[in-house]
Design a protein around this motif. Structure first.
Motif, PDB file in Angstrom:
ATOM      1  N   ASN A   1      20.233  59.933  33.837  1.00 29.25           N
ATOM      2  CA  ASN A   1      21.456  60.541  34.369  1.00 29.25           C
ATOM      3  C   ASN A   1      22.016  59.805  35.577  1.00 29.25           C
ATOM      4  OD1 ASN A   1      21.323  62.755  32.501  1.00 29.25           O
ATOM      5  ND2 ASN A   1      19.638  63.581  33.751  1.00 29.25           N
ATOM      6  N   ASP A   2      21.653  58.540  35.748  1.00 27.24           N
ATOM      7  CA  ASP A   2      22.072  57.801  36.941  1.00 27.24           C
ATOM      8  C   ASP A   2      23.466  57.220  36.754  1.00 27.24           C
ATOM      9  OD1 ASP A   2      21.849  56.756  39.451  1.00 27.24           O
ATOM     10  OD2 ASP A   2      20.782  54.949  38.818  1.00 27.24           O
ATOM     11  N   SER A   3      24.119  56.891  37.863  1.00 21.24           N
ATOM     12  CA  SER A   3      25.388  56.170  37.861  1.00 21.24           C
ATOM     13  C   SER A   3      25.278  55.016  38.849  1.00 21.24           C
ATOM     14  CB  SER A   3      26.553  57.085  38.249  1.00 21.24           C
ATOM     15  OG  SER A   3      26.345  57.623  39.548  1.00 21.24           O
ATOM     16  N   LEU A   4      26.112  54.023  38.681  1.00 19.78           N
ATOM     17  CA  LEU A   4      26.057  52.818  39.508  1.00 19.78           C
ATOM     18  C   LEU A   4      27.459  52.372  39.852  1.00 19.78           C
ATOM     19  CD1 LEU A   4      24.217  50.531  40.698  1.00 19.78           C
ATOM     20  CD2 LEU A   4      24.662  49.267  38.576  1.00 19.78           C
ATOM     21  N   GLU A   5      27.680  52.071  41.130  1.00 25.57           N
ATOM     22  CA  GLU A   5      28.980  51.558  41.562  1.00 25.57           C
ATOM     23  C   GLU A   5      28.981  50.043  41.486  1.00 25.57           C
ATOM     24  OE1 GLU A   5      31.855  52.799  45.116  1.00 25.57           O
ATOM     25  OE2 GLU A   5      30.268  51.432  45.799  1.00 25.57           O
ATOM     26  N   LEU A   6      29.984  49.498  40.784  1.00 23.20           N
ATOM     27  CA  LEU A   6      30.207  48.054  40.743  1.00 23.20           C
ATOM     28  C   LEU A   6      31.402  47.723  41.622  1.00 23.20           C
ATOM     29  CD1 LEU A   6      29.740  47.254  36.938  1.00 23.20           C
ATOM     30  CD2 LEU A   6      28.035  47.188  38.771  1.00 23.20           C
ATOM     31  N   ARG A   7      31.266  46.633  42.418  1.00 20.82           N
ATOM     32  CA  ARG A   7      32.314  46.277  43.372  1.00 20.82           C
ATOM     33  C   ARG A   7      32.696  44.817  43.207  1.00 20.82           C
ATOM     34  NH1 ARG A   7      28.609  48.166  48.459  1.00 20.82           N
ATOM     35  NH2 ARG A   7      28.454  50.410  47.987  1.00 20.82           N
ATOM     36  N   ALA A   8      33.976  44.547  43.118  1.00 21.89           N
ATOM     37  CA  ALA A   8      34.485  43.170  43.152  1.00 21.89           C
ATOM     38  C   ALA A   8      34.815  42.802  44.594  1.00 21.89           C
ATOM     39  CB  ALA A   8      35.723  43.032  42.272  1.00 21.89           C
ATOM     40  N   ASN A   9      34.821  41.494  44.880  1.00 21.37           N
ATOM     41  CA  ASN A   9      35.117  41.068  46.248  1.00 21.37           C
ATOM     42  C   ASN A   9      36.604  41.238  46.557  1.00 21.37           C
ATOM     43  OD1 ASN A   9      34.948  38.568  44.359  1.00 21.37           O
ATOM     44  ND2 ASN A   9      36.345  37.910  45.968  1.00 21.37           N
ATOM     45  N   LEU A  10      36.920  41.257  47.847  1.00 20.24           N
ATOM     46  CA  LEU A  10      38.299  41.382  48.307  1.00 20.24           C
ATOM     47  C   LEU A  10      39.081  40.103  47.999  1.00 20.24           C
ATOM     48  CD1 LEU A  10      37.534  43.001  51.780  1.00 20.24           C
ATOM     49  CD2 LEU A  10      38.582  44.165  49.837  1.00 20.24           C
ATOM     50  N   GLY A  11      40.405  40.172  48.156  1.00 13.39           N
ATOM     51  CA  GLY A  11      41.234  38.976  48.014  1.00 13.39           C
ATOM     52  C   GLY A  11      42.161  38.993  46.815  1.00 13.39           C
ATOM     53  N   PHE A  12      42.187  40.094  46.065  1.00 10.75           N
ATOM     54  CA  PHE A  12      43.055  40.187  44.893  1.00 10.75           C
ATOM     55  C   PHE A  12      43.891  41.458  44.997  1.00 10.75           C
ATOM     56  CE2 PHE A  12      39.436  37.638  43.746  1.00 10.75           C
ATOM     57  CZ  PHE A  12      39.992  36.595  43.026  1.00 10.75           C
ATOM     58  N   SER A  13      45.064  41.421  44.407  1.00 12.85           N
ATOM     59  CA  SER A  13      45.945  42.585  44.464  1.00 12.85           C
ATOM     60  C   SER A  13      45.681  43.563  43.328  1.00 12.85           C
ATOM     61  CB  SER A  13      47.416  42.136  44.438  1.00 12.85           C
ATOM     62  OG  SER A  13      47.674  41.331  43.292  1.00 12.85           O
ATOM     63  N   GLU A  14      45.137  43.077  42.200  1.00  8.75           N
ATOM     64  CA  GLU A  14      44.830  43.941  41.069  1.00  8.75           C
ATOM     65  C   GLU A  14      43.496  43.520  40.459  1.00  8.75           C
ATOM     66  OE1 GLU A  14      47.910  44.194  38.165  1.00  8.75           O
ATOM     67  OE2 GLU A  14      49.527  44.320  39.658  1.00  8.75           O
ATOM     68  N   TYR A  15      42.813  44.519  39.862  1.00  5.56           N
ATOM     69  CA  TYR A  15      41.515  44.278  39.231  1.00  5.56           C
ATOM     70  C   TYR A  15      41.490  44.974  37.871  1.00  5.56           C
ATOM     71  CZ  TYR A  15      40.076  43.085  43.999  1.00  5.56           C
ATOM     72  OH  TYR A  15      39.975  42.537  45.251  1.00  5.56           O
ATOM     73  N   GLU A  16      41.010  44.254  36.847  1.00  5.83           N
ATOM     74  CA  GLU A  16      40.826  44.826  35.525  1.00  5.83           C
ATOM     75  C   GLU A  16      39.403  44.537  35.069  1.00  5.83           C
ATOM     76  OE1 GLU A  16      43.725  43.387  32.806  1.00  5.83           O
ATOM     77  OE2 GLU A  16      45.445  44.235  33.899  1.00  5.83           O
ATOM     78  N   TRP A  17      38.677  45.613  34.678  1.00  7.98           N
ATOM     79  CA  TRP A  17      37.277  45.480  34.270  1.00  7.98           C
ATOM     80  C   TRP A  17      37.177  45.400  32.753  1.00  7.98           C
ATOM     81  CZ3 TRP A  17      33.245  45.153  37.840  1.00  7.98           C
ATOM     82  CH2 TRP A  17      33.620  45.346  39.166  1.00  7.98           C
ATOM     83  N   SER A  18      36.071  44.859  32.304  1.00 14.89           N
ATOM     84  CA  SER A  18      35.884  44.649  30.866  1.00 14.89           C
ATOM     85  C   SER A  18      35.808  45.963  30.093  1.00 14.89           C
ATOM     86  CB  SER A  18      34.604  43.834  30.628  1.00 14.89           C
ATOM     87  OG  SER A  18      33.495  44.434  31.282  1.00 14.89           O
ATOM     88  N   ASN A  19      35.509  47.068  30.773  1.00  8.24           N
ATOM     89  CA  ASN A  19      35.458  48.365  30.086  1.00  8.24           C
ATOM     90  C   ASN A  19      36.794  49.112  30.154  1.00  8.24           C
ATOM     91  OD1 ASN A  19      35.492  49.054  32.755  1.00  8.24           O
ATOM     92  ND2 ASN A  19      33.763  50.478  32.651  1.00  8.24           N
ATOM     93  N   GLY A  20      37.851  48.416  30.633  1.00 10.31           N
ATOM     94  CA  GLY A  20      39.174  49.005  30.685  1.00 10.31           C
ATOM     95  C   GLY A  20      39.511  49.705  31.980  1.00 10.31           C
ATOM     96  N   MET A  21      38.550  49.859  32.880  1.00 12.63           N
ATOM     97  CA  MET A  21      38.822  50.513  34.153  1.00 12.63           C
ATOM     98  C   MET A  21      39.530  49.543  35.090  1.00 12.63           C
ATOM     99  SD  MET A  21      35.210  52.613  34.629  1.00 12.63           S
ATOM    100  CE  MET A  21      35.852  53.756  35.853  1.00 12.63           C
ATOM    101  N   THR A  22      40.207  50.075  36.095  1.00 12.16           N
ATOM    102  CA  THR A  22      40.928  49.266  37.076  1.00 12.16           C
ATOM    103  C   THR A  22      40.489  49.654  38.477  1.00 12.16           C
ATOM    104  OG1 THR A  22      42.762  50.840  37.129  1.00 12.16           O
ATOM    105  CG2 THR A  22      42.937  49.003  35.565  1.00 12.16           C
ATOM    106  N   GLY A  23      40.842  48.799  39.439  1.00 15.37           N
ATOM    107  CA  GLY A  23      40.462  49.039  40.824  1.00 15.37           C
ATOM    108  C   GLY A  23      39.323  48.132  41.234  1.00 15.37           C
ATOM    109  N   ARG A  24      39.193  47.928  42.537  1.00 20.67           N
ATOM    110  CA  ARG A  24      38.141  47.026  43.042  1.00 20.67           C
ATOM    111  C   ARG A  24      36.750  47.591  42.819  1.00 20.67           C
ATOM    112  NH1 ARG A  24      35.269  45.252  47.582  1.00 20.67           N
ATOM    113  NH2 ARG A  24      35.762  47.086  48.840  1.00 20.67           N
ATOM    114  N   LYS A  25      36.609  48.926  42.854  1.00 14.08           N
ATOM    115  CA  LYS A  25      35.313  49.575  42.662  1.00 14.08           C
ATOM    116  C   LYS A  25      35.383  50.517  41.470  1.00 14.08           C
ATOM    117  CE  LYS A  25      34.442  49.660  47.670  1.00 14.08           C
ATOM    118  NZ  LYS A  25      34.126  50.545  48.835  1.00 14.08           N
TER     119      LYS A  25
END
Length: 528
Positions: free
Chosen positions: A306-330
Motif C-alpha cells: 500500500n505504499d506510494s512514492l513521490e517522483l521529482r524532476a529537476n527545476l529549469g523547465f516550464s512544463e513536465y510530462e511523465w510517461s504515465n500521462g501525469m504532468t507537473g514537476r512532482k
C-alpha cells in the motif's frame, strides 16, 4: 585630406584641428574631447564632408556638422582602435579596426550607430589599417601584423591577399584609383618598404541563401540551407553558372544540412576566377537541457502493498510530462514500473530523462544488535543508521558501531534500509558501560594468540591461549543478543587451555570473551 577639397586638411593630437589653406597659415581646433589620449585616426565621409570621425585608443567620436559638435559613438573595452574607413555612399556607415590579441575583436562595422562584428575567421593578430574599395560589393582590405587580408559582400569571411608579399607588419594601406588595371592596392610595411598589387575587379552579385525549415530550432532537428543565385549580366565575361561552391563549414554542395549553431555563408567561384560571397545566415540551435528524476526517499522502490512514492524532476523547465500521462514537476505513484519525464523549456524544446525503474519490495525483518566488546554489530543490510536514545547519530551509517564512553547507560538502535528504500528499526539495545582496554574481533593484539578448536563445533570445543597475561583470567560466553550464558574464572601463567561444553545450548552464533586485568579478547564461535 577633405576627399572633395584638397585645400582642407585635418590633423590631430589630443583633439582635431583643421586648416583651409593647404596647411599654411592658422589651424583651427574643432574638438574638446577632454582626454589625454592621442588620436590614432581621422576620417572624413566622401559623400558628406561635414561628417568627420576621430578616434583615440579607446573612443570613437563623430561630428555631423563639420566639427562644431562631437559625440562619442563607440567605446572599446578591450583592444585599441587603430584605423577608420567610411562608406563612400553612406556617411553614417563606417568600419573600425582594432589592435591587440583579443580573439574575434578585430574589425567592426558601425551603421547608423548599430555595431556589428566582422572579425569572422581572422587570425588573432593586431589589425592596423583598413580601406574600402569603391564600386565593389563592400570589399574591405586590412593590414595586419602578418600581411593583407580582404573580405567582401559583408560576409565576414576573410582571405589572405596576394602571393608574393612576406608575412610582415602592415602599418598603412590605400587604394590608388586609375583606369581598369591601373587601380592599385598599396601597403606600407614596417621596415620592408611599400608593396603594391592589382585590386580585385570582381563584382558579381551576392548569392542568396534560402532555407527549408526554421533557422532557430531544438537540438536534434536541422535546417537545409541552399544557394539561390541572382541573375547576372548575360555576357561572355560574366558567365551565369559558378564552377563550385564552398560553405563556411567546408561543404562544397549547393545545399547543406545544418544541425549546429553558427553563421553560415557560401562562396561561389566562377570560371574567370572571380568569387561572390553571400551574407551569413545565423542558425541558432537551442541546446537540450539535462533533466533527471529523484525520489522522495532517495530510492526507487515501493515498500509493501500500500505504499506510494513521490517522483521529482529537476527545476529549469516550464512544463513536465511523465510517461504515465501525469504532468507537473512532482508526481505521486503507487504502482511499480518504468518511468521517465520530458521537460519543456520556454523555447518549447523537449528534454527527455533516462528511464527509472521502480520496483516493489518487502519490508526487511527487524534487525538485531549484538555486542562484541566495544562494537555493536547489526545484521547484514543495504544501509544503516544508528540512533542513541531515539536521536540520530550523525555519520554513524556502518554495520558496526563503535561504542564511545558517552554511550554508557544509553539505549541504542539501528535502522536498516534495503535496496528498495524500505526500512526497519531494531529494538533498543542497552549499553551499560564503555569497556576500557577492550580488544574486539577487529582489534586483536596479535602478540596474544587465542584459538578456538574446533570452530564450528557440535558441542565440545577447546580454548587455547598463548602469551596471555599472568594471573586471574575470566572466561565468559554470550549469545547473539549479548546475554551472558556462561562464566568461569581460572588462574593462568601466560599460556592455558580450557575445555568448553556447548551441548546444552541451541545451534547458533556465540561470543567467547577472555578477560584479564589488562586485556579483553572476544572470539566468535558457531554451534552446529
Amino acid at each position: 585630406l577633405n576627399p572633395l577639397n584638397p585645400k582642407v586638411l585635418f590633423a590631430g593630437y589630443q583633439n582635431v584641428w583643421k586648416n583651409d589653406n593647404y596647411g599654411g597659415g592658422n589651424w583651427t581646433r574643432l574638438s574638446s574631447f577632454g582626454s589625454n589620449q592621442t588620436l590614432v585616426a581621422i576620417a572624413v565621409a566622401p559623400s558628406d564632408t561635414n561628417v568627420i570621425y576621430a578616434a583615440n585608443y579607446s573612443d570613437l567620436y563623430a561630428s555631423y556638422n563639420g566639427g562644431y559638435t562631437w559625440n562619442s559613438i563607440y567605446t572599446s573595452s578591450s583592444s585599441s582602435i587603430t584605423s577608420i574607413a567610411v562608406d563612400p555612399q553612406d556617411p553614417k556607415r563606417l568600419w573600425v579596426t582594432k589592435s591587440g590579441f583579443t580573439p574575434s575583436d578585430k574589425v567592426l562595422e558601425i551603421n547608423n550607430g548599430e555595431v556589428s562584428n566582422l572579425s569572422g575567421n581572422l587570425p588573432n593578430v593586431p589589425v592596423n589599417a583598413i580601406v574600402y574599395q569603391k564600386n565593389s560589393p563592400d570589399r574591405l582590405f586590412i593590414g595586419t601584423d602578418i600581411g593583407v587580408f580582404y573580405t567582401d559582400y559583408s560576409s565576414a569571411y576573410w582571405e589572405k591577399y596576394g602571393d608574393d608579399m612576406p608575412n610582415v607588419v602592415i602599418n598603412d594601406i590605400e587604394i590608388n584609383y586609375g583606369a581598369n588595371s591601373q587601380t592599385k592596392l598599396r601597403a606600407a610595411t614596417y621596415g620592408r618598404g611599400i608593396w603594391e598589387a592589382d585590386v580585385i575587379n570582381c563584382n558579381y552579385q551576392s548569392p542568396a541563401i534560402t532555407y527549408t525549415g526554421a533557422t532557430s530550432f531544438c537540438e536534434g532537428d536541422s535546417v537545409i540551407l541552399s544557394v539561390d543565385l541572382p541573375d547576372q549580366p548575360n555576357d561572355a565575361e560574366q558567365p551565369q553558372e559558378p564552377l563550385n561552391y564552398i560553405w563556411s563549414n567546408g561543404s562544397t554542395s549547393k545545399s547543406i544540412v545544418v544541425k549546429e549553431s553558427g553563421a553560415y555563408s557560401v562562396i561561389a567561384t566562377y570560371p574567370d576566377g572571380c568569387k561572390a560571397k553571400s551574407k551569413a545566415v545565423t542558425v541558432n540551435v537551442v541546446p537540450q537541457k539535462d533533466i533527471s528524476v529523484t525520489s522522495g526517499t532517495g530510492y526507487f522502490g515501493l515498500c509493501g502493498d500500500n505504499d506510494s512514492l513521490e517522483l521529482r524532476a529537476n527545476l529549469g523547465f516550464s512544463e513536465y510530462e511523465w510517461s504515465n500521462g501525469m504532468t507537473g514537476r512532482k508526481i505521486m505513484i503507487t504502482e511499480p514500473g518504468d518511468y521517465y519525464v520530458t521537460g519543456f523549456g520556454t523555447s518549447g524544446c523537449p528534454s527527455k530523462s533516462i528511464i527509472y525503474t521502480v520496483g516493489r519490495y518487502d519490508f526487511p525483518e527487524k534487525p538485531t544488535i549484538t555486542r562484541d566488546s566495544n562494537n555493536l554489530i547489526a545484521n547484514s543490510s543495504n544501509s544503516y543508521q544508528w540512533y542513541r536514545n531515539g536521536i540520530k547519530i550523525l555519520g554513524s551509517i556502518d554495520q558496526i558501531y563503535k561504542i564511545r564512553e558517552s554511550d554508557s547507560a544509553s539505549f541504542l538502535q539501528v535502522e536498516i534500509t534495503n535496496q528498495g528504500g524500505c526500512k526497519a528499526i531494531s529494538d533498543s539495545f542497552y549499553v551499560d558501560q564503555y569497556l576500557k582496554n577492550e580488544v574486539g574481533v577487529n582489534e586483536i593484539d596479535y602478540t596474544i594468540a587465542v584459538d578456538i578448536i574446533p570452530n564450528p563445533t557440535n558441542g565440545n570445543t577447546l580454548i587455547r591461549a598463548n602469551n596471555f597475561d599472568n594471573g586471574q583470567i575470566k572466561i565468559e560466553i554470550k549469545d547473539i543478543l549479548g546475554k551472558l550464558i556462561f562464566s568461569k574464572e581460572i588462574y593462568a601463567n601466560g599460556d592455558f587451555e580450557m575445555q568448553i561444553d556447548l551441548n546444552q545450548y541451541a545451534a547458533g552464533e556465540y561470543f567467547i570473551v577472555i578477560k584479564s586485568q589488562n586485556h579483553s579478547i572476544t572470539k566468535k564461535i558457531v554451534k552446529q
